[in-house]
Design a protein around this motif. Structure first.
Motif, PDB file in Angstrom:
ATOM      1  N   GLY A 254      -2.375  -4.715  23.273  1.00  0.00           N
ATOM      2  CA  GLY A 254      -1.601  -5.196  22.118  1.00  0.00           C
ATOM      3  C   GLY A 254      -0.787  -4.080  21.490  1.00  0.00           C
ATOM      4  N   PRO A 255      -0.268  -4.343  20.286  1.00  0.00           N
ATOM      5  CA  PRO A 255       0.666  -3.386  19.674  1.00  0.00           C
ATOM      6  C   PRO A 255      -0.023  -2.212  18.985  1.00  0.00           C
ATOM      7  CG  PRO A 255       0.247  -5.201  18.184  1.00  0.00           C
ATOM      8  CD  PRO A 255      -0.524  -5.513  19.438  1.00  0.00           C
ATOM      9  N   THR A 256       0.727  -1.117  18.871  1.00  0.00           N
ATOM     10  CA  THR A 256       0.346  -0.037  17.961  1.00  0.00           C
ATOM     11  C   THR A 256       1.083  -0.350  16.668  1.00  0.00           C
ATOM     12  OG1 THR A 256       0.141   1.483  19.802  1.00  0.00           O
ATOM     13  CG2 THR A 256       0.407   2.471  17.630  1.00  0.00           C
ATOM     14  N   VAL A 257       0.316  -0.565  15.585  1.00  0.00           N
ATOM     15  CA  VAL A 257       0.915  -1.173  14.385  1.00  0.00           C
ATOM     16  C   VAL A 257       1.473  -0.131  13.414  1.00  0.00           C
ATOM     17  CG1 VAL A 257      -0.159  -3.434  14.423  1.00  0.00           C
ATOM     18  CG2 VAL A 257      -1.505  -1.507  13.651  1.00  0.00           C
ATOM     19  N   TYR A 258       2.727   0.278  13.658  1.00  0.00           N
ATOM     20  CA  TYR A 258       3.364   1.240  12.755  1.00  0.00           C
ATOM     21  C   TYR A 258       4.778   0.832  12.361  1.00  0.00           C
ATOM     22  CZ  TYR A 258       5.984   3.014  16.762  1.00  0.00           C
ATOM     23  OH  TYR A 258       6.814   3.112  17.851  1.00  0.00           O
ATOM     24  N   SER A 259       5.307  -0.264  12.973  1.00  0.00           N
ATOM     25  CA  SER A 259       6.649  -0.711  12.598  1.00  0.00           C
ATOM     26  C   SER A 259       6.782  -2.194  12.936  1.00  0.00           C
ATOM     27  CB  SER A 259       7.720   0.098  13.327  1.00  0.00           C
ATOM     28  OG  SER A 259       7.575  -0.108  14.718  1.00  0.00           O
ATOM     29  N   HIS A 260       7.944  -2.756  12.590  1.00  0.00           N
ATOM     30  CA  HIS A 260       8.175  -4.182  12.834  1.00  0.00           C
ATOM     31  C   HIS A 260       8.219  -4.475  14.334  1.00  0.00           C
ATOM     32  CE1 HIS A 260       9.155  -5.701   8.787  1.00  0.00           C
ATOM     33  NE2 HIS A 260       9.406  -4.422   8.559  1.00  0.00           N
ATOM     34  N   PRO A 261       7.586  -5.560  14.780  1.00  0.00           N
ATOM     35  CA  PRO A 261       7.642  -5.907  16.199  1.00  0.00           C
ATOM     36  C   PRO A 261       9.071  -6.203  16.651  1.00  0.00           C
ATOM     37  CG  PRO A 261       6.000  -7.239  15.061  1.00  0.00           C
ATOM     38  CD  PRO A 261       6.758  -6.494  14.004  1.00  0.00           C
ATOM     39  N   HIS A 262       9.425  -5.733  17.861  1.00  0.00           N
ATOM     40  CA  HIS A 262      10.741  -6.036  18.429  1.00  0.00           C
ATOM     41  C   HIS A 262      10.574  -7.015  19.591  1.00  0.00           C
ATOM     42  CE1 HIS A 262       9.574  -3.212  21.549  1.00  0.00           C
ATOM     43  NE2 HIS A 262       9.448  -2.244  20.651  1.00  0.00           N
ATOM     44  N   ILE A 263      11.701  -7.385  20.211  1.00  0.00           N
ATOM     45  CA  ILE A 263      11.595  -8.407  21.258  1.00  0.00           C
ATOM     46  C   ILE A 263      10.815  -7.922  22.485  1.00  0.00           C
ATOM     47  CG2 ILE A 263      13.463 -10.005  20.697  1.00  0.00           C
ATOM     48  CD1 ILE A 263      15.287  -8.392  22.498  1.00  0.00           C
ATOM     49  N   GLY A 264      10.722  -6.618  22.681  1.00  0.00           N
ATOM     50  CA  GLY A 264       9.879  -6.096  23.765  1.00  0.00           C
ATOM     51  C   GLY A 264       8.414  -6.423  23.495  1.00  0.00           C
ATOM     52  N   ASN A 265       7.989  -6.259  22.239  1.00  0.00           N
ATOM     53  CA  ASN A 265       6.616  -6.617  21.870  1.00  0.00           C
ATOM     54  C   ASN A 265       6.397  -8.122  22.029  1.00  0.00           C
ATOM     55  OD1 ASN A 265       7.335  -4.443  19.235  1.00  0.00           O
ATOM     56  ND2 ASN A 265       5.826  -3.923  20.784  1.00  0.00           N
ATOM     57  N   ALA A 266       7.435  -8.883  21.661  1.00  0.00           N
ATOM     58  CA  ALA A 266       7.306 -10.349  21.744  1.00  0.00           C
ATOM     59  C   ALA A 266       7.166 -10.784  23.203  1.00  0.00           C
ATOM     60  CB  ALA A 266       8.517 -11.024  21.096  1.00  0.00           C
ATOM     61  N   ARG A 267       7.952 -10.156  24.100  1.00  0.00           N
ATOM     62  CA  ARG A 267       7.858 -10.552  25.510  1.00  0.00           C
ATOM     63  C   ARG A 267       6.472 -10.202  26.072  1.00  0.00           C
ATOM     64  NH1 ARG A 267      11.112  -8.846  31.053  1.00  0.00           N
ATOM     65  NH2 ARG A 267      11.077 -10.962  31.900  1.00  0.00           N
ATOM     66  N   ALA A 268       5.963  -9.018  25.689  1.00  0.00           N
ATOM     67  CA  ALA A 268       4.652  -8.583  26.195  1.00  0.00           C
ATOM     68  C   ALA A 268       3.528  -9.494  25.706  1.00  0.00           C
ATOM     69  CB  ALA A 268       4.386  -7.143  25.773  1.00  0.00           C
ATOM     70  N   ALA A 269       3.782 -10.275  24.658  1.00  0.00           N
ATOM     71  CA  ALA A 269       2.758 -11.198  24.160  1.00  0.00           C
ATOM     72  C   ALA A 269       2.986 -12.615  24.672  1.00  0.00           C
ATOM     73  CB  ALA A 269       2.758 -11.182  22.628  1.00  0.00           C
ATOM     74  N   ILE A 270       4.252 -12.985  24.862  1.00  0.00           N
ATOM     75  CA  ILE A 270       4.555 -14.367  25.234  1.00  0.00           C
ATOM     76  C   ILE A 270       4.239 -14.621  26.710  1.00  0.00           C
ATOM     77  CG2 ILE A 270       6.997 -14.374  25.962  1.00  0.00           C
ATOM     78  CD1 ILE A 270       7.416 -16.558  23.862  1.00  0.00           C
ATOM     79  N   VAL A 271       4.396 -13.611  27.552  1.00  0.00           N
ATOM     80  CA  VAL A 271       4.099 -13.778  28.988  1.00  0.00           C
ATOM     81  C   VAL A 271       2.602 -14.091  29.186  1.00  0.00           C
ATOM     82  CG1 VAL A 271       4.038 -12.584  31.197  1.00  0.00           C
ATOM     83  CG2 VAL A 271       6.122 -12.509  29.816  1.00  0.00           C
ATOM     84  N   PRO A 272       1.682 -13.265  28.635  1.00  0.00           N
ATOM     85  CA  PRO A 272       0.269 -13.647  28.777  1.00  0.00           C
ATOM     86  C   PRO A 272      -0.082 -14.948  28.053  1.00  0.00           C
ATOM     87  CG  PRO A 272       0.487 -11.563  27.571  1.00  0.00           C
ATOM     88  CD  PRO A 272       1.840 -11.914  28.077  1.00  0.00           C
ATOM     89  N   ASP A 273       0.679 -15.295  27.013  1.00  0.00           N
ATOM     90  CA  ASP A 273       0.427 -16.569  26.317  1.00  0.00           C
ATOM     91  C   ASP A 273       0.618 -17.743  27.286  1.00  0.00           C
ATOM     92  OD1 ASP A 273       0.189 -18.188  23.709  1.00  0.00           O
ATOM     93  OD2 ASP A 273       2.128 -18.867  24.470  1.00  0.00           O
ATOM     94  N   ILE A 274       1.649 -17.648  28.131  1.00  0.00           N
ATOM     95  CA  ILE A 274       1.885 -18.718  29.119  1.00  0.00           C
ATOM     96  C   ILE A 274       0.754 -18.717  30.155  1.00  0.00           C
ATOM     97  CG2 ILE A 274       3.451 -19.552  30.946  1.00  0.00           C
ATOM     98  CD1 ILE A 274       4.653 -20.012  28.210  1.00  0.00           C
ATOM     99  N   LEU A 275       0.343 -17.525  30.585  1.00  0.00           N
ATOM    100  CA  LEU A 275      -0.762 -17.454  31.559  1.00  0.00           C
ATOM    101  C   LEU A 275      -2.045 -18.030  30.942  1.00  0.00           C
ATOM    102  CD1 LEU A 275      -1.877 -16.601  34.298  1.00  0.00           C
ATOM    103  CD2 LEU A 275      -2.136 -14.282  33.436  1.00  0.00           C
ATOM    104  N   PHE A 276      -2.290 -17.713  29.678  1.00  0.00           N
ATOM    105  CA  PHE A 276      -3.461 -18.239  28.959  1.00  0.00           C
ATOM    106  C   PHE A 276      -3.438 -19.775  28.979  1.00  0.00           C
ATOM    107  CE2 PHE A 276      -5.409 -18.535  24.397  1.00  0.00           C
ATOM    108  CZ  PHE A 276      -6.709 -18.595  24.895  1.00  0.00           C
ATOM    109  N   ARG A 277      -2.263 -20.363  28.716  1.00  0.00           N
ATOM    110  CA  ARG A 277      -2.133 -21.829  28.712  1.00  0.00           C
ATOM    111  C   ARG A 277      -2.435 -22.410  30.091  1.00  0.00           C
ATOM    112  NH1 ARG A 277       1.587 -23.651  24.249  1.00  0.00           N
ATOM    113  NH2 ARG A 277       1.773 -21.830  22.930  1.00  0.00           N
ATOM    114  N   VAL A 278      -1.916 -21.745  31.137  1.00  0.00           N
ATOM    115  CA  VAL A 278      -2.142 -22.248  32.501  1.00  0.00           C
ATOM    116  C   VAL A 278      -3.628 -22.113  32.860  1.00  0.00           C
ATOM    117  CG1 VAL A 278      -1.567 -21.928  34.943  1.00  0.00           C
ATOM    118  CG2 VAL A 278       0.233 -21.735  33.222  1.00  0.00           C
ATOM    119  N   LEU A 279      -4.224 -20.958  32.553  1.00  0.00           N
ATOM    120  CA  LEU A 279      -5.644 -20.736  32.875  1.00  0.00           C
ATOM    121  C   LEU A 279      -6.526 -21.792  32.206  1.00  0.00           C
ATOM    122  CD1 LEU A 279      -5.781 -16.839  32.469  1.00  0.00           C
ATOM    123  CD2 LEU A 279      -6.215 -18.075  34.596  1.00  0.00           C
ATOM    124  N   LYS A 280      -6.162 -22.150  30.966  1.00  0.00           N
ATOM    125  CA  LYS A 280      -6.983 -23.117  30.222  1.00  0.00           C
ATOM    126  C   LYS A 280      -6.985 -24.511  30.850  1.00  0.00           C
ATOM    127  CE  LYS A 280      -6.059 -22.792  25.801  1.00  0.00           C
ATOM    128  NZ  LYS A 280      -6.494 -22.870  24.399  1.00  0.00           N
TER     129      LYS A 280
END
Ligand SMILES: [Zn+2]
Length: 451
Positions: free
Chosen positions: A30-56
């Motif tokens: 996950g993120p190192t929390v020192y600044s506002h999340p950018h779209i790179g952080n969002a992509r790194a979270a949204i990709v596993p989110d889709i995998l999580f949905r498929v796995l479920k």
């Protein structure tokens, strides 16, 4: 259909088989929390989110862990620049990160461990590595001895020289080899620090992930899937394997899953170029579904090139899907989950193909009402609610659905009374609003065509 994942460690797409038949555990950095999340952080979270949905859809128990790194020199630097405490900074940006991810429709992970809550287990893991002979103490630092660990380099497939070049090398006298990495380092009195057998100090970044994984899934347990951005392959994930493997009889992780970077107008995002795109800024101007679709528009292993057209294309599609979905009533037809979208995504998370599939459904929906339902359920599976009436921030979707449905009702009433002139006038008025209508199975469906 089995889930296939491209496994970085073997450099090929493989059938996914979990260690235990019914359950899967997955960890994503996950993120190192020192600044506002950018779209790179969002992509790194949204990709596993889709995998999580498929796995479920395939396994009874799916444990998804995404950590929060709340101890780091970047956080300390931000705190001193902003004259706040380290705790204030990490708390503020943890909340912002979690809110941003929630706004983008991400499912909440099963566990979101924070480093500061796991200090005893981190210290214990370092002690175990020391006891196993794979670490040494030098000038108040505890360092991992990479020369002792023979498989070092197995994930990134780098040569010794490449690893020395690639490591975040601060040529330090206290290291036996330049590749060796810090497990524990001393803290000055003005830095965050915890009491340990090696004095007041704080952990290195790599040991945090390994310790939190063991803490949650158990020692001597293999992690099924480990994800993260591909910039983490070396040294972060290489170091995690070294740490985890030397204190366990089991393999550290079976499937390594990495997403590509986000480019902005084909350039790397960086503060110095001033092209960092923040999630907060996007959310203030666009619907979360538009941003979500745009983030899924490239295959996860490829770089995602972000430009104005990435968003406008996604926006057009969302508006098209949404107007179609909302043009009929869904009261009688419960929205059922569509197997085809799951099959498409099971093949190494082919999100561009999934979006194509939504477009095909939208095209067919004009002559086949059932496909409207399939469109709604398929979009919902990837986290896009086409029936949502939440106010959209984009101009294109400023469509008043009630007004359009009302005009269609008036047109149908006029036709029933034989007043074809009035019916045609209403149809022309709708066309002027770029709304085309079609009579289908006794119901009038409409479509918004802005082009
Ligand atoms: Zn990590």
């Amino acid at each position: 259909m089995a889930i296939k994942i491209f496994n970085t460690i073997n450099r090929k797409k493989e059938d996914f088989v979990p260690v235990k038949k019914d359950s899967v555990n997955m960890y994503v950095c996950g993120p190192t929390v020192y600044s506002h999340p950018h779209i790179g952080n969002a992509r790194a979270a949204i990709v596993p989110d889709i995998l999580f949905r498929v796995l479920k859809t395939k396994y009874k128990n799916v444990v998804y862990i995404r950590n929060i790194t709340d101890v780091d020199d970047k956080i300390s630097n931000a705190a001193s620049e902003q004259k706040l405490t380290v705790y204030d900074i990490s708390k503020k940006f943890t909340d912002i990160y979690q809110n941003n991810m929630k706004s983008l429709g991400l499912l909440e992970p099963t566990h979101q461990p924070r480093v500061t809550d796991n200090m005893p287990s981190i210290i214990l893991t370092i002690e175990k590595i020391l006891n196993s002979g794979f670490a040494y103490i030098s000038e108040n630092h505890v360092l991992f001895d990479t020369v002792k660990y023979k498989d070092y380099g197995k994930l990134s497939k780098r040569t010794l020289d490449e690893m020395i070049d690639g490591a975040r090398v601060d040529v330090a006298d206290y290291k036996r080899s330049q590749r060796d990495f810090v497990l524990w380092k001393p803290s000055a009195s003005d830095q965050p620090g915890w009491e340990s057998p090696w004095g007041l100090g704080r952990p290195g970044w790599h040991i945090e992930c390994t310790s939190m994984i063991n803490e949650i899934i158990g020692n001597d347990t293999t992690l099924d899937i480990h994800g993260g951005g591909n910039d983490l392959i070396f040294p972060h994930h290489e170091n995690e394997i070294a740490q985890g493997s030397c204190i366990s009889s089991k393999s550290y992780c079976n499937y390594w899953f990495h997403n590509g970077i986000v480019l902005v107008n084909k350039k790397k995002m960086s503060k110095s170029l001033g092209n960092v795109i923040l999630v907060d800024d996007l959310l203030s101007k666009h619907s979360p579904y538009t941003i979500r679709l745009a983030l899924l528009s490239a295959h996860y292993r490829q770089p995602l090139n972000w430009s104005d057209s990435t968003l406008s294309e996604a926006q057009k599609l969302i508006n098209k899907f949404k107007t179609l979905a909302q043009s009929v009533s869904h009261n009688e037809d419960p929205v059922r989950l569509d197997d085809e979208i799951i099959d498409i995504l099971s093949d190494d998370l082919n999100t561009p193909q999934a979006i194509k599939y939504l477009s095909t459904l939208a095209k067919n929906a004009k002559t086949n009402k059932k496909d409207i339902n399939r469109l709604v359920s398929s979009a919902s599976f990837i986290g896009i609610d086409l029936l949502s009436n939440e106010a959209s921030k984009s101009n294109l979707s400023d469509i008043n659905h009630d007004h359009i449905n009302n005009l269609i009702k008036q047109r149908n009433e006029a036709r029933e009374c034989g007043d074809y002139k009035k019916a045609d006038e209403i149809r022309d008025a709708l066309l002027h609003m770029k709304i085309s209508i079609k009579d289908l199975d006794g119901e009038t469906v409409w479509d918004y065509n802005p082009d």
